[in-house]
Design a protein around this motif. Sequence first.
Motif, PDB file in Angstrom:
ATOM      1  N   SER A   2     -38.862  -6.130  26.048  1.00  0.00           N
ATOM      2  CA  SER A   2     -39.233  -6.439  24.673  1.00  0.00           C
ATOM      3  C   SER A   2     -38.568  -7.708  24.156  1.00  0.00           C
ATOM      4  CB  SER A   2     -38.909  -5.267  23.759  1.00  0.00           C
ATOM      5  OG  SER A   2     -39.210  -5.603  22.430  1.00  0.00           O
ATOM      6  N   ARG A   3     -37.254  -7.866  24.400  1.00  0.00           N
ATOM      7  CA  ARG A   3     -36.544  -9.055  23.901  1.00  0.00           C
ATOM      8  C   ARG A   3     -37.183 -10.316  24.474  1.00  0.00           C
ATOM      9  NH1 ARG A   3     -34.252  -8.286  19.311  1.00  0.00           N
ATOM     10  NH2 ARG A   3     -32.711  -6.658  19.333  1.00  0.00           N
ATOM     11  N   ASN A   4     -37.479 -10.302  25.768  1.00  0.00           N
ATOM     12  CA  ASN A   4     -38.100 -11.461  26.391  1.00  0.00           C
ATOM     13  C   ASN A   4     -39.487 -11.697  25.803  1.00  0.00           C
ATOM     14  OD1 ASN A   4     -38.378 -13.645  28.221  1.00  0.00           O
ATOM     15  ND2 ASN A   4     -39.545 -12.332  29.588  1.00  0.00           N
ATOM     16  N   THR A   5     -40.260 -10.638  25.597  1.00  0.00           N
ATOM     17  CA  THR A   5     -41.593 -10.778  25.027  1.00  0.00           C
ATOM     18  C   THR A   5     -41.496 -11.239  23.576  1.00  0.00           C
ATOM     19  OG1 THR A   5     -42.363  -9.002  26.476  1.00  0.00           O
ATOM     20  CG2 THR A   5     -43.823  -9.637  24.693  1.00  0.00           C
ATOM     21  N   GLU A   6     -40.523 -10.731  22.830  1.00  0.00           N
ATOM     22  CA  GLU A   6     -40.320 -11.191  21.451  1.00  0.00           C
ATOM     23  C   GLU A   6     -39.997 -12.683  21.438  1.00  0.00           C
ATOM     24  OE1 GLU A   6     -37.242  -8.565  20.082  1.00  0.00           O
ATOM     25  OE2 GLU A   6     -38.670  -7.068  19.366  1.00  0.00           O
ATOM     26  N   HIS A   7     -39.159 -13.123  22.373  1.00  0.00           N
ATOM     27  CA  HIS A   7     -38.815 -14.545  22.468  1.00  0.00           C
ATOM     28  C   HIS A   7     -40.058 -15.374  22.810  1.00  0.00           C
ATOM     29  CE1 HIS A   7     -36.511 -18.159  23.191  1.00  0.00           C
ATOM     30  NE2 HIS A   7     -37.101 -18.269  24.368  1.00  0.00           N
ATOM     31  N   GLN A   8     -40.839 -14.921  23.781  1.00  0.00           N
ATOM     32  CA  GLN A   8     -42.078 -15.621  24.142  1.00  0.00           C
ATOM     33  C   GLN A   8     -43.032 -15.670  22.956  1.00  0.00           C
ATOM     34  OE1 GLN A   8     -43.479 -13.413  27.533  1.00  0.00           O
ATOM     35  NE2 GLN A   8     -42.284 -14.623  28.986  1.00  0.00           N
ATOM     36  N   GLU A  27     -36.131 -22.556  12.869  1.00  0.00           N
ATOM     37  CA  GLU A  27     -35.572 -21.294  13.365  1.00  0.00           C
ATOM     38  C   GLU A  27     -36.642 -20.217  13.232  1.00  0.00           C
ATOM     39  OE1 GLU A  27     -32.090 -18.312  11.805  1.00  0.00           O
ATOM     40  OE2 GLU A  27     -31.781 -20.468  11.550  1.00  0.00           O
ATOM     41  N   ILE A  28     -36.802 -19.416  14.271  1.00  0.00           N
ATOM     42  CA  ILE A  28     -37.810 -18.349  14.234  1.00  0.00           C
ATOM     43  C   ILE A  28     -37.279 -17.121  14.959  1.00  0.00           C
ATOM     44  CG2 ILE A  28     -38.979 -19.324  16.228  1.00  0.00           C
ATOM     45  CD1 ILE A  28     -41.593 -18.184  15.054  1.00  0.00           C
ATOM     46  N   THR A  29     -37.521 -15.977  14.349  1.00  0.00           N
ATOM     47  CA  THR A  29     -37.147 -14.695  14.938  1.00  0.00           C
ATOM     48  C   THR A  29     -38.358 -13.776  14.847  1.00  0.00           C
ATOM     49  OG1 THR A  29     -34.892 -14.969  14.138  1.00  0.00           O
ATOM     50  CG2 THR A  29     -35.533 -12.764  14.830  1.00  0.00           C
ATOM     51  N   SER A  30     -38.720 -13.158  15.950  1.00  0.00           N
ATOM     52  CA  SER A  30     -39.815 -12.186  15.971  1.00  0.00           C
ATOM     53  C   SER A  30     -39.287 -10.849  16.440  1.00  0.00           C
ATOM     54  CB  SER A  30     -40.947 -12.646  16.892  1.00  0.00           C
ATOM     55  OG  SER A  30     -41.527 -13.834  16.424  1.00  0.00           O
ATOM     56  N   ARG A  31     -39.748  -9.801  15.800  1.00  0.00           N
ATOM     57  CA  ARG A  31     -39.376  -8.435  16.171  1.00  0.00           C
ATOM     58  C   ARG A  31     -40.637  -7.583  16.243  1.00  0.00           C
ATOM     59  NH1 ARG A  31     -35.646 -10.442  17.911  1.00  0.00           N
ATOM     60  NH2 ARG A  31     -33.577 -10.573  17.038  1.00  0.00           N
ATOM     61  N   PHE A  32     -40.652  -6.683  17.201  1.00  0.00           N
ATOM     62  CA  PHE A  32     -41.763  -5.751  17.359  1.00  0.00           C
ATOM     63  C   PHE A  32     -41.369  -4.409  16.770  1.00  0.00           C
ATOM     64  CE2 PHE A  32     -43.083  -8.042  21.542  1.00  0.00           C
ATOM     65  CZ  PHE A  32     -43.512  -9.129  20.814  1.00  0.00           C
ATOM     66  N   TRP A  36     -46.677  -3.650  14.907  1.00  0.00           N
ATOM     67  CA  TRP A  36     -46.436  -4.905  14.190  1.00  0.00           C
ATOM     68  C   TRP A  36     -45.565  -5.854  14.990  1.00  0.00           C
ATOM     69  CZ3 TRP A  36     -44.583  -3.333   8.621  1.00  0.00           C
ATOM     70  CH2 TRP A  36     -45.570  -2.570   8.000  1.00  0.00           C
ATOM     71  N   ALA A  37     -45.899  -7.142  14.904  1.00  0.00           N
ATOM     72  CA  ALA A  37     -45.011  -8.222  15.340  1.00  0.00           C
ATOM     73  C   ALA A  37     -44.685  -8.991  14.065  1.00  0.00           C
ATOM     74  CB  ALA A  37     -45.697  -9.124  16.353  1.00  0.00           C
ATOM     75  N   VAL A  38     -43.418  -8.997  13.687  1.00  0.00           N
ATOM     76  CA  VAL A  38     -42.982  -9.652  12.451  1.00  0.00           C
ATOM     77  C   VAL A  38     -42.219 -10.914  12.825  1.00  0.00           C
ATOM     78  CG1 VAL A  38     -41.634  -9.403  10.328  1.00  0.00           C
ATOM     79  CG2 VAL A  38     -42.801  -7.402  11.308  1.00  0.00           C
ATOM     80  N   SER A  39     -42.710 -12.050  12.343  1.00  0.00           N
ATOM     81  CA  SER A  39     -42.050 -13.329  12.620  1.00  0.00           C
ATOM     82  C   SER A  39     -41.513 -13.916  11.323  1.00  0.00           C
ATOM     83  CB  SER A  39     -43.033 -14.315  13.259  1.00  0.00           C
ATOM     84  OG  SER A  39     -43.430 -13.869  14.527  1.00  0.00           O
ATOM     85  N   GLU A  40     -40.197 -14.195  11.326  1.00  0.00           N
ATOM     86  CA  GLU A  40     -39.547 -14.849  10.192  1.00  0.00           C
ATOM     87  C   GLU A  40     -39.227 -16.275  10.623  1.00  0.00           C
ATOM     88  OE1 GLU A  40     -35.761 -14.129   7.255  1.00  0.00           O
ATOM     89  OE2 GLU A  40     -35.493 -13.708   9.384  1.00  0.00           O
ATOM     90  N   MET A  41     -39.665 -17.232   9.817  1.00  0.00           N
ATOM     91  CA  MET A  41     -39.492 -18.639  10.162  1.00  0.00           C
ATOM     92  C   MET A  41     -38.738 -19.370   9.058  1.00  0.00           C
ATOM     93  SD  MET A  41     -43.374 -18.770  11.411  1.00  0.00           S
ATOM     94  CE  MET A  41     -43.672 -17.342  10.380  1.00  0.00           C
ATOM     95  N   LYS A  42     -37.694 -20.081   9.440  1.00  0.00           N
ATOM     96  CA  LYS A  42     -36.895 -20.863   8.492  1.00  0.00           C
ATOM     97  C   LYS A  42     -37.042 -22.339   8.830  1.00  0.00           C
ATOM     98  CE  LYS A  42     -33.548 -17.142   8.051  1.00  0.00           C
ATOM     99  NZ  LYS A  42     -32.159 -16.715   8.272  1.00  0.00           N
ATOM    100  N   GLY A  43     -37.048 -23.165   7.787  1.00  0.00           N
ATOM    101  CA  GLY A  43     -37.163 -24.609   8.003  1.00  0.00           C
ATOM    102  C   GLY A  43     -38.566 -25.033   8.368  1.00  0.00           C
ATOM    103  N   ASN A  44     -39.523 -24.668   7.538  1.00  0.00           N
ATOM    104  CA  ASN A  44     -40.931 -24.927   7.804  1.00  0.00           C
ATOM    105  C   ASN A  44     -41.466 -26.212   7.185  1.00  0.00           C
ATOM    106  OD1 ASN A  44     -41.878 -22.123   8.920  1.00  0.00           O
ATOM    107  ND2 ASN A  44     -40.602 -21.682   7.160  1.00  0.00           N
ATOM    108  N   ASP A 103     -37.639 -21.885   1.708  1.00  0.00           N
ATOM    109  CA  ASP A 103     -38.259 -22.421   2.921  1.00  0.00           C
ATOM    110  C   ASP A 103     -38.237 -21.391   4.054  1.00  0.00           C
ATOM    111  OD1 ASP A 103     -39.514 -24.064   4.730  1.00  0.00           O
ATOM    112  OD2 ASP A 103     -37.884 -25.522   4.885  1.00  0.00           O
ATOM    113  N   ILE A 104     -38.616 -20.163   3.696  1.00  0.00           N
ATOM    114  CA  ILE A 104     -38.720 -19.079   4.675  1.00  0.00           C
ATOM    115  C   ILE A 104     -40.146 -18.537   4.639  1.00  0.00           C
ATOM    116  CG2 ILE A 104     -37.952 -16.767   5.345  1.00  0.00           C
ATOM    117  CD1 ILE A 104     -35.220 -17.458   4.137  1.00  0.00           C
ATOM    118  N   ALA A 105     -40.773 -18.479   5.797  1.00  0.00           N
ATOM    119  CA  ALA A 105     -42.123 -17.935   5.918  1.00  0.00           C
ATOM    120  C   ALA A 105     -42.067 -16.654   6.740  1.00  0.00           C
ATOM    121  CB  ALA A 105     -43.054 -18.950   6.581  1.00  0.00           C
TER     122      ALA A 105
END
Length: 119
Positions: A2-8, A27-32, A36-44, A103-105
């Motif tokens: 999962s961690r590898n797939t979340e990173h991909q 910066e981007i972090t995705s969690r399953f 749901w796949a939730v992606s938080e993005m900073k600095g957009n 600046d967080i999406a």
Amino acid sequence: MSRNTEHQFSMLVREIRKEFVGNGPKEITSRFIGTWAVSEMKGNLTNIEKFMLNSKEGEKMVHEARTEFVKKIYNDPGVRKRFEDLIGANIERIFSDIDIESDIAMTVFVFDKPLPSKE
């Protein structure tokens, strides 16, 4: 797995944003979570968008562009297929929004079956 797939998944989000918007998030972090796949993005925001934030009208334009344009990107069949091929599930819905001031999406991808769990 999962961690590898979340990173991909995060890297694919960045790649697509860069391809269609011109820059990806810093910066981007995705969690399953379930389906749901939730992606938080900073600095957009681009420098031009940051400049536009100096007025209320500019804020509104940037927010609308960032939310509506992103929805159109993710509705593109070729873009959806890239995510679906990575995950092995079909996208049912996508929710996306940006907080201009911080600046967080956030984008939530809802798939038709549970995503790989953490191991």
